[in-house]
Design an enzyme around this catalytic site. Structure first.
Site, short mmCIF file in Angstrom:
data_model
loop_
_atom_site.label_atom_id
_atom_site.label_comp_id
_atom_site.label_asym_id
_atom_site.label_seq_id
_atom_site.Cartn_x
_atom_site.Cartn_y
_atom_site.Cartn_z
N LEU A 54 45.89 39.28 25.45
CA LEU A 54 46.28 38.04 24.77
C LEU A 54 47.20 38.38 23.61
O LEU A 54 47.25 37.63 22.63
CB LEU A 54 45.04 37.28 24.27
CG LEU A 54 44.21 36.58 25.34
CD1 LEU A 54 43.01 35.87 24.70
CD2 LEU A 54 45.05 35.57 26.13
N CYS A 96 54.73 48.47 36.86
CA CYS A 96 53.69 47.83 37.67
C CYS A 96 53.72 46.31 37.63
O CYS A 96 53.86 45.66 38.67
CB CYS A 96 52.32 48.33 37.23
SG CYS A 96 52.20 50.11 37.25
C1 UGA Z 1 49.12 48.18 34.27
C2 UGA Z 1 47.63 47.81 34.36
O1 UGA Z 1 47.11 47.58 33.04
C3 UGA Z 1 46.82 48.92 35.04
O2 UGA Z 1 45.48 48.50 35.20
C4 UGA Z 1 47.43 49.22 36.41
O3 UGA Z 1 46.76 50.26 37.08
C5 UGA Z 1 48.89 49.60 36.23
O4 UGA Z 1 49.59 48.52 35.59
C6 UGA Z 1 49.44 49.87 37.61
O5 UGA Z 1 49.48 48.94 38.44
O6 UGA Z 1 49.73 51.02 37.94
P1 UGA Z 1 50.61 49.68 32.62
O7 UGA Z 1 51.80 49.14 33.35
O8 UGA Z 1 50.54 51.14 32.35
O9 UGA Z 1 49.24 49.32 33.41
O10 UGA Z 1 50.59 48.97 31.21
P2 UGA Z 1 49.76 47.85 30.41
O11 UGA Z 1 49.09 48.49 29.29
O12 UGA Z 1 48.94 47.04 31.32
O13 UGA Z 1 50.97 46.98 29.81
C7 UGA Z 1 51.90 46.32 30.66
C8 UGA Z 1 52.88 45.53 29.82
O14 UGA Z 1 52.27 44.37 29.28
C9 UGA Z 1 53.48 46.27 28.63
O15 UGA Z 1 54.87 45.99 28.55
C10 UGA Z 1 52.75 45.68 27.43
O16 UGA Z 1 53.51 45.72 26.25
C11 UGA Z 1 52.53 44.26 27.91
N1 UGA Z 1 51.39 43.59 27.26
C12 UGA Z 1 50.14 44.02 27.48
C13 UGA Z 1 51.62 42.48 26.46
O17 UGA Z 1 52.77 42.05 26.24
N2 UGA Z 1 50.54 41.84 25.90
C14 UGA Z 1 49.27 42.25 26.12
O18 UGA Z 1 48.34 41.60 25.58
C15 UGA Z 1 49.07 43.37 26.91
#
Ligand code: UGA
Length: 448
Positions: free
Chosen positions: A251, A261
């Site tokens: 959030l 991903c």
């Molecule tokens: C994501 C998933 O969290 C993993 O569970 C999954 O295994 C992985 O993809 C995959 O499919 O291989 P990841 O891409 O490493 O992992 O990164 P996240 O930490 O999930 O963040 C993704 C994006 O969302 C980032 O750009 C982050 O800045 C953004 N984000 C995340 C937000 O803008 N707000 C949030 O509250 C959380």
């Protein structure tokens, strides 16, 4: 294989997923052969150099070096393996579907090798892929090779912890005995093991990533409305997240999600639904909101600076999130390109990600202070911990205009304003427009 017996695992693909899975299984005591097709990568790994940035990975591989080998040769990897893990990437094609060509190459590579073993799919694939691989194996007379879907949920930056302490391990199998074998491999990992059919396991992965992306686009839209009605999205997210039915995770409002991903998997699920005759409207909106969110920073800068032509913008952070050097689908790339198209000079800083080949026309700085010197604005794109100390008298003085656009809501607005910065965040009350030295043109435009 008895429960306490150690297995031999061949891993195809030495990317994030393959290396972390290999290191993790080696830590559990299994013998692992990791195969990749890029000679330089295999060479580097043999020398103990990990070609990606993932905290703790190099150390974990070094600690388990006697149980891990690297090879270019598929036959060598597979010859004594009980399990073959497919960990290659499945990028988007132009149509938004997943590109499975690398997965099929692995199936071809192992298809010509004999000996009963279990094929485990870790790569993220469309629902129905397992069924197709099963048919292809059967057609080649490989009905003795079991097929299991074991999707990966690790996040970059916390990948080792996610492997050792996952929320769950999902195992989808056509035959229970194959699922049992993969379950035994995970002995030593304290997590619920969820068993199901192959199609459902494939869907768990896509649906999980799509739902997390939906939460981000949802909170980003709430943030955009907060800006219009004078609410603060940080307080709103906290208030929402305490409801146990909602939970606090994913959030965090900002400039949108990126990475290898979420954008790919949301699109792949949308296309999968479309190809199956269902229009997944919600996901179309999730994607569109995310595209627009990356660009909102440009209008925030224009609000304070007027035309961006000739202005110098410091972009702080380029990786799609902190603690990784991954630039795939990073919002920074879209934002930098938009700023360059507007005629701004872009000075970019990131502690590990190297975007020099991707961003022609930008200049790259090794220190934050170098990016800030003489800048008309600083934009926080990635919430690297180094940026927590951005608010300082020196930094304010170093900038031509003390304007900070905090694309990740990581700084304290009061502290920033008290220190003399004009501070804009995402979904939080904005600084009043001030006649910054370079914005007289804009101020008079607004007064007219
Ligand atoms: C994501 C998933 O969290 C993993 O569970 C999954 O295994 C992985 O993809 C995959 O499919 O291989 P990841 O891409 O490493 O992992 O990164 P996240 O930490 O999930 O963040 C993704 C994006 O969302 C980032 O750009 C982050 O800045 C953004 N984000 C995340 C937000 O803008 N707000 C949030 O509250 C959380």
């Amino acid at each position: 294989m008895a429960r306490d017996e150690k297995a031999r695992i061949a891993i195809f693909g030495a990317g994030y997923v393959g290396l972390v899975t290999g290191a993790g299984f080696a830590e559990l005591g299994h013998r692992v052969a990791i195969r990749d097709i890029v000679p330089e990568k295999v060479e580097a790994l043999r020398r103990g150099v990990v070609p990606i940035y993932e905290p703790g990975l190099e150390e974990l591989l070094a600690r388990n070096a006697e149980r891990v080998s690297f090879t270019l040769d598929a036959r060598e990897a597979v010859q004594v393996a009980d399990f073959v893990y497919v960990c290659v990437d499945t990028p988007s094609t132009y149509s938004g579907d997943a590109d499975l060509s690398r997965v099929w190459t692995v199936i071809d590579d192992i298809g010509s090798l004999d000996g009963p073993r279990t094929l485990v799919m870790k790569s993220t694939v469309p629902v129905g892929t397992g069924e197709k691989v099963r048919l292809a194996l059967d057609a080649r007379g490989l009905d003795n090779v079991g097929y299991v879907s074991n999707p990966e949920f690790l996040a970059e930056g916390t990948a080792l912890r996610d492997f050792m302490k996952p929320d769950r391990v999902v195992i989808g199998a056509f035959e229970d005995s194959d699922g049992d074998r993969v379950e035994e491999l995970h002995a030593g990992i304290d997590a619920p093991i969820v068993r199901m059919d192959v199609a459902s396991a494939e869907m768990v992965k896509l649906a999980s990533n799509a739902f997390l992306s939906t939460r981000i686009s949802f909170i980003n839209e709430i943030a955009n409305v907060c800006e219009l009605v004078g609410a603060d999205v940080e307080d709103v997210a906290q208030g929402m997240g305490l409801d146990h039915r909602l939970g606090p995770h994913f959030l965090r409002a900002g400039i949108g999600f990126g990475g290898s991903c979420f954008p790919k998997d949301v699109s792949a699920l949308k296309q999968l639904a479309g190809n199956s005759g269902y229009h997944f409207q919600l996901l179309s909106a999730v994607i569109e909101v995310n595209e627009l969110q990356k660009r909102r920073v440009v209008s925030k800068l224009q609000k304070h600076l007027g035309k961006l032509r000739g202005k110098t913008i410091a972009l702080l952070g380029l990786a799609f999130k902190p603690h990784t050097d991954d630039l795939r689908e990073a919002p920074s790339l879209v934002l930098a390109s938009r700023l360059l198209a507007e005629g701004a000079a872009v000075r970019a800083w990131d502690p590990v990600a190297d975007a020099s080949s991707l961003l022609q026309g930008a200049s790259f700085c090794t220190e934050v202070s170098e990016a800030l010197a003489g800048a008309d604005a600083a934009v926080i794109v990635t919430e690297w911990p180094e940026l927590r100390t951005l608010i300082s008298v020196e930094n304010r003085r170093a900038m031509r205009n003390p304007l900070i656009v905090d694309g990740r809501n990581m700084l304290d607005p009061d502290e920033a304003r008290q220190a003399g910065f004009v501070y804009e965040a995402i979904g939080r009350p904005a600084s009043p427009l001030q006649a910054l030295p370079e914005t007289e043109e804009r101020t008079s435009e607004l007064q007219r």
